[in-house]
Design a protein around this motif. Sequence first.
Motif, short mmCIF file in Angstrom:
data_model
loop_
_atom_site.label_atom_id
_atom_site.label_comp_id
_atom_site.label_asym_id
_atom_site.label_seq_id
_atom_site.Cartn_x
_atom_site.Cartn_y
_atom_site.Cartn_z
N THR A 31 -35.09 26.09 -1.58
CA THR A 31 -33.82 26.49 -1.07
C THR A 31 -32.94 26.40 -2.22
OG1 THR A 31 -33.06 24.43 -0.41
CG2 THR A 31 -34.11 25.45 1.03
N TYR A 32 -32.12 27.50 -2.44
CA TYR A 32 -31.11 27.30 -3.76
C TYR A 32 -29.86 28.13 -3.20
CZ TYR A 32 -34.26 31.48 -3.95
OH TYR A 32 -35.03 32.52 -3.70
N ALA A 33 -29.08 27.44 -3.71
CA ALA A 33 -27.44 28.30 -3.64
C ALA A 33 -27.45 29.49 -4.72
CB ALA A 33 -26.51 27.17 -4.00
N MET A 34 -26.82 30.47 -4.39
CA MET A 34 -26.59 31.53 -5.44
C MET A 34 -25.25 32.03 -5.52
SD MET A 34 -29.59 34.01 -3.81
CE MET A 34 -29.57 35.43 -4.97
N GLY A 35 -25.21 32.55 -6.72
CA GLY A 35 -23.51 33.05 -7.04
C GLY A 35 -23.70 33.86 -8.27
N ALA A 101 -27.00 34.44 -10.11
CA ALA A 101 -27.25 33.00 -10.56
C ALA A 101 -27.91 32.21 -9.40
CB ALA A 101 -26.14 32.20 -11.18
N ALA A 102 -28.93 31.65 -9.66
CA ALA A 102 -29.31 30.82 -8.65
C ALA A 102 -29.46 29.15 -8.96
CB ALA A 102 -30.89 31.19 -8.02
N LYS A 103 -29.32 28.01 -8.16
CA LYS A 103 -29.43 26.69 -8.43
C LYS A 103 -29.98 26.08 -7.17
CE LYS A 103 -25.01 25.17 -7.45
NZ LYS A 103 -24.85 23.80 -7.01
N ALA A 104 -30.94 25.08 -7.64
CA ALA A 104 -31.75 24.39 -6.67
C ALA A 104 -31.33 22.83 -6.61
CB ALA A 104 -32.93 24.61 -6.73
N PHE A 105 -30.92 22.20 -7.88
CA PHE A 105 -30.87 20.75 -7.90
C PHE A 105 -29.39 20.35 -7.93
CE2 PHE A 105 -35.46 21.26 -7.73
CZ PHE A 105 -35.78 22.08 -8.81
N SER A 106 -28.43 21.07 -8.38
CA SER A 106 -27.28 20.34 -8.60
C SER A 106 -26.44 20.33 -7.55
CB SER A 106 -26.28 21.28 -9.46
OG SER A 106 -26.43 22.54 -9.46
#
Length: 129
Positions: A31-35, A101-106
């Motif tokens: 799962t990852y947030a996107m921006g 952009a995508a991030k999974a851990f922060s």
Amino acid sequence: QVQLVESGGELVQAGGSLRLSCGASGRPGTTYAMGWFRQGPGKGREFVAGISWSGDRTYYGEPVKGRFTISRDNANAKNKNTVYLQMNSLEPEDTAVYYCAAKAFSPPGEWMLRSIDYWGQGTQVTVSS
């Protein structure tokens, strides 16, 4: 590996609107947030907007608050998510290359360059005065 592909950038007049799209695929089960970030001519890359995995939390950079809206669609084909950036009341200062952009851990609210795990190739938005 997550692949991000943007679309929707083009030339638009000041005061107009534009919608960018970014399709993400890859890494099932993550799962990852996107921006979105952007980089204008001669400027550094700056945060524009972000959205949580579930879509219930959104974040915006100060220059775009009240004008841009981020949303996402998680109901597409397996492992594929799409994030949108609706841009209204565009100004010449919004001219930039816009990067998905995508991030999974922060942490969810952290949207710094170092927080990003995956980047798209960018799409050009040009706002004429």
